[in-house]
Structure formats: structure tokens, C-alpha cells
Design an enzyme around this catalytic site. Structure first.
Site: not given
Length: 491
Positions: A78, A161, A179
Site C-alpha cells: 500500500e 487511507y 484514495d
């Protein structure tokens, strides 16, 4: 995308009577322009969640970080995927997890090794923040990535996020992960015309995304949202006919699929002109290049580079100024860079004359066209602002002597290139130089942050993309270990 007029508050109506996405909104306290989304038709939300999840379970891409629920590996992926294309990330993910397979391995690794493994991905504050956060996990949680929002969100560099993505995908916690892809999908499907650059819009979309998560399927649903934005509901030319939720997409029904989301244009990066010295060694340093390390804080902190200096607004105008790249007073501190992802490489390209560069779209995508010179050529193709190679070489020599106490003798222009950060645009000219001794420091007495590097030692140093590409271009043209004695002027 141009800023668009905000619509008046609407009211909820059955799907058959008004384009879906009509919504009751309430203004946020203390704000005249911010809006918080409060209600959407239950049928529209249920349709979206059910059909999107079913589509994802059939069509999802086989990506390496999706093959396990390892929270550490998901976390790495991520962080890497922020501002970077999936295809670019895959080989980096494999390499990084091989070098640092566990929390302990990354926590105890030297930072130089971590940055070298990250080299080329850009946005280097991501790597530093990741390692610092992993050290916190190693020291405070026994190497186990915490599964609570409060604990995980308290780690260095972990925002809403990243927290939502890791907790939902690894631990199936019903946390939203919003996002740019997700905001684009939600803006179109629910016909949200609020400016997604505004904090209130993000907060509202996080609330909406949380409401959409099907029970027991948080990880798959969040990935489905991201997948739809990446593969179908793309920024340009969305593939509406293949979209699993097109029937109830309010944006499509209103003909707004290509104009949403609304987003205030970001400020263009600040342009800067820089002169770069590619200093070739002689004698015992023949075949080596002189490099230096950047400051401990700020843009591209502690990475290695070619010596370079910034040129004022007009190199040959009455207000001409020159400032060395150290200490980088025009560059943001690391806390600011981390917040803005400002230390990222939006793109660099070295190209032959007339060869076009692609638009920057991620970590190492080319930013724009650049020119590359040939040894023995008459010089670079200057815009009037540059003032000519003779002027530039004199400025480069003077600035390095005055600010760095390094005496260089510029020989010739090598290349023009450019580099775009999220907040800066460097227009750069590279000049081949050799070290002198008539002013500044003698050849054997260089500042502590300078070092001679042999071609085979490049693997030991982490370079930002722009300097890495200049070095590779130079090596391709001249070959490793090239001596410069033959290029000395006659005695």
C-alpha cells in the site's frame, strides 16, 4: 480539470423519478462551503455494494500482495502503490520483501540499504516513514502489526487511507480506504459534485464508503473499489459499458461521467534552473565520479547526487543570483515533504534530440522531453534565460567554489534534462568537469559529504532518479572506468 459550480442542495427521490444520487446534505459547522453527505437511496447503495463485490471476485487481478493476508506485506504494497503504477510496483515489491521479509528485518536494516532497495520508486519519504513505523511495531508490539485503528494509525506516516487499507485487507476490519480512485468512483456513481480536494469532501466520502462495506467482506470490497477505479472507472474515457454498476450510476445517467470528479487544480510545480557538475577523477581517481550526499533533513534527505547549483530567475539578467543546493533553503522540511509526498519523483527522462517524453503519471514515469548532447558538439540549445554555456560554466565554477569550497574546471556541456517533483520542476544542464586546485579546496581535501565513486560502486549508493539516469546515460556513452587524461588541455 476546471473548477465547476457547486449544485444546490437536493432532496431524496425514488430512483425512477430523479437521477440517482440526489442527496440530502447538511453544511459542516463553521463552514459556508463544506458539505457533509448524509443520505443516499438505500436501493442505490445496496446495488452498488452487491454488484461491485460480485464483479471483483470474478475479475480481480492476480497481484502478489493479494496472495496472502500478511499485514506487513500488505502494508508495504500500500505504501509503494501511493502515487505509483501497479506495473512499476510489482518488481519492487518482490525485491523489497525478499530483502526484508519480516518486520524485524526491515526494522534493523541500515537506512542506506532500504533507500537503495527503494531507488527508482520515488517519494523517498515513504520509505523512511515506513521503516520508522516498522521499528515502532518491532519495539512496541513485538513485531506484530497492530489490528486496532487507534494503534495502527498512531504509527509514523500512517494516514486514514493506509490505515483503512491495511486493517480491512489484512484483518477484514470494516474500515474505509478512500484514495483518488475511490473518490472518482463515488463521485460518479453518486453524482457528488463537491470538490474532492476539500477535506470535507474526503470526510464525507469516508463516511459513505464505510456505509457501503458489506458485512464480513471489508477487504474484498475495498479492493473492489480500488480495482474499479483503476481498470474501468478511469480518469479519462471510463469504460462504462463494462462497469458492473452502470445501471444505477447517477453520473452516467446525467452525462457527467467524464467531467466528474470536481477537483481544484493543484498549483503547478515551481520552476528552477540547475547547473550540474559531472566531475571526472584523474590520477588515482581516474574512472571515478565525484558525488555528494544531501543534507540530513528536507527533500531527498541523505540520498546521493551529482554536485549542482541553482540559478536565479535570469542567468544573464541584472538580478541574476546563484545559490548552492545546500542547505536547500527553498526545499520543504521532511515533515512537510512527508505530508505532501513532496519528495517524490514525478518523472525524469533523458532522450535524444526531438524524442518526446510521456506525461508524468506516477513514481518514475517520464515527465517531458529532454535533450542529450554529444561530446565535441558545439554546445547546448539554450533558451534566452540560460545565457549560454560559457556563462553557465563560469557560474557553476564560481558557485561551487564559494558555497562548497570545491574547485572545479568545467570542460563541456553533456546533457539537458529535467525532473518534476510534486512541488518543484528542475530544468537542468549537465557539464563535464574535472577537479582543479587553484581556488577553494585542493583536490585531496574535499568536504566530508563528498566521495569518489567507481562505476561498480553505484549499487552501494541510493540516487534520486534524475541523477541515476544521468549517470547511466554517461556510462552508456563513455563506458565504465573512462579516464580523462586525453581530454586535458595542452600544457
Amino acid at each position: 480539470m476546471p473548477k465547476r459550480q457547486q449544485p444546490d442542495s437536493g432532496s431524496e427521490h425514488p430512483l425512477e423519478e430523479k437521477p440517482v444520487g440526489a442527496v440530502k446534505r447538511t453544511k459542516a459547522a463553521g463552514s459556508k462551503s463544506s458539505r457533509v453527505f448524509t443520505e443516499y437511496p438505500a436501493e442505490q447503495k445496496q446495488f452498488f455494494s452487491t454488484h461491485l463485490l460480485a464483479w471483483y471476485l470474478i475479475h480481480r487481478r492476480d497481484l502478489p500482495w493479494r496472495r496472502s493476508r500478511n499485514p506487513y506485506h500488505i502494508w508495504i504494497s500500500e505504501v509503494m502503490l501511493q502515487q505509483t503504477r501497479v506495473d512499476t510496483v510489482i518488481p519492487y515489491f518482490h525485491k523489497f520483501t525478499e530483502l526484508f521479509p519480516t518486520v524485524e528485518a526491515l526494522a534493523t536494516a541500515p537506512e542506506d540499504e532500504v533507500l537503495k532497495a527503494w531507488e527508482g520508486l520515488g517519494y523517498y519519504s515513504r520509505a523512511r516513514n515506513l521503516q520508522q513505523a516498522v521499528r515502532e511495531v518491532h519495539e512496541q508490539y513485538g513485531g506484530t502489526v497492530p489490528d486496532s485503528k487507534e494503534e495502527f494509525s498512531s504509527l509514523r506516516g500512517v494516514g486514514p487511507y493506509t490505515s483503512g487499507a491495511v486493517l480491512s485487507i489484512a484483518y477484514n476490519k470494516p474500515e474505509p480506504a478512500v484514495d483518488g480512485n475511490v473518490m472518482r468512483v463515488l463521485s460518479r456513481y453518486f453524482l457528488i459534485e463537491d470538490d474532492i480536494a476539500k477535506p470535507a469532501a474526503r470526510i464525507g466520502m469516508e463516511k459513505l464508503a464505510r456505509d457501503l462495506i458489506p458485512e464480513g467482506a471489508a477487504g474484498d470490497f475495498n479492493q473492489a473499489l480500488m480495482e474499479l477505479g483503476a481498470m474501468v472507472c478511469t480518469p479519462r474515457s471510463p469504460q462504462c459499458l463494462t462497469c458492473p454498476v452502470m445501471d444505477h450510476c447517477a453520473g452516467r445517467l446525467a452525462g457527467r461521467e467524464e467531467t466528474l470528479p470536481v477537483k481544484t487544480k493543484a498549483k503547478p510545480p515551481k520552476p528552477e534552473r540547475r547547473l550540474v557538475a559531472l566531475i571526472e577523477g584523474e590520477g588515482e581517481n581516474a574512472g571515478r565520479i565525484l558525488i555528494r550526499q544531501r543534507p540530513q533533513e528536507g527533500l531527498l534527505a541523505r540520498m546521493w547526487e551529482l554536485p549542482h547549483v541553482a540559478v536565479g530567475p535570469s542567468a544573464d539578467g541584472p538580478g541574476a543570483s546563484m545559490a548552492a543546493a545546500f542547505p536547500g533553503t527553498a526545499e520543504p522540511g521532511e515533515h512537510e515533504a512527508a505530508a505532501q509526498l513532496a519528495a517524490g519523483d514525478a518523472g525524469t527522462v533523458l532522450a535524444a534530440p526531438g524524442e518526446p517524453g510521456d506525461a508524468a503519471a506516477g513514481g518514475i514515469a517520464p515527465a517531458s522531453a529532454a535533450r542529450r548532447g554529444r561530446r565535441g558538439a558545439g554546445g547546448s540549445a539554450d533558451s534566452p534565460a540560460w545565457g549560454g554555456d560559457a556563462r553557465n560554466m563560469a557560474l557553476l565554477q564560481s558557485a561551487l567554489a564559494d558555497e562548497e569550497h570545491v574547485d572545479v574546471l568545467p570542460q563541456e556541456w553533456i546533457a539537458d534534462t529535467n525532473h518534476t517533483f510534486s512541488h518543484l520542476y528542475w530544468d537542468m544542464k549537465v557539464y563535464r568537469c574535472r577537479l582543479g586546485g587553484s581556488a577553494g579546496a585542493p583536490a585531496g581535501q574535499l568536504p566530508y559529504r563528498y566521495r569518489w565513486m567507481a562505476p561498480e560502486e553505484m549499487e552501494r549508493y541510493a540516487f534520486p532518479n534524475v541523477f541515476l539516469r544521468v549517470l547511466k546515460m554517461y556510462e552508456e556513452e563513455h563506458g565504465p572506468g573512462r579516464a580523462v587524461q586525453a581530454d586535458k588541455p595542452d600544457a
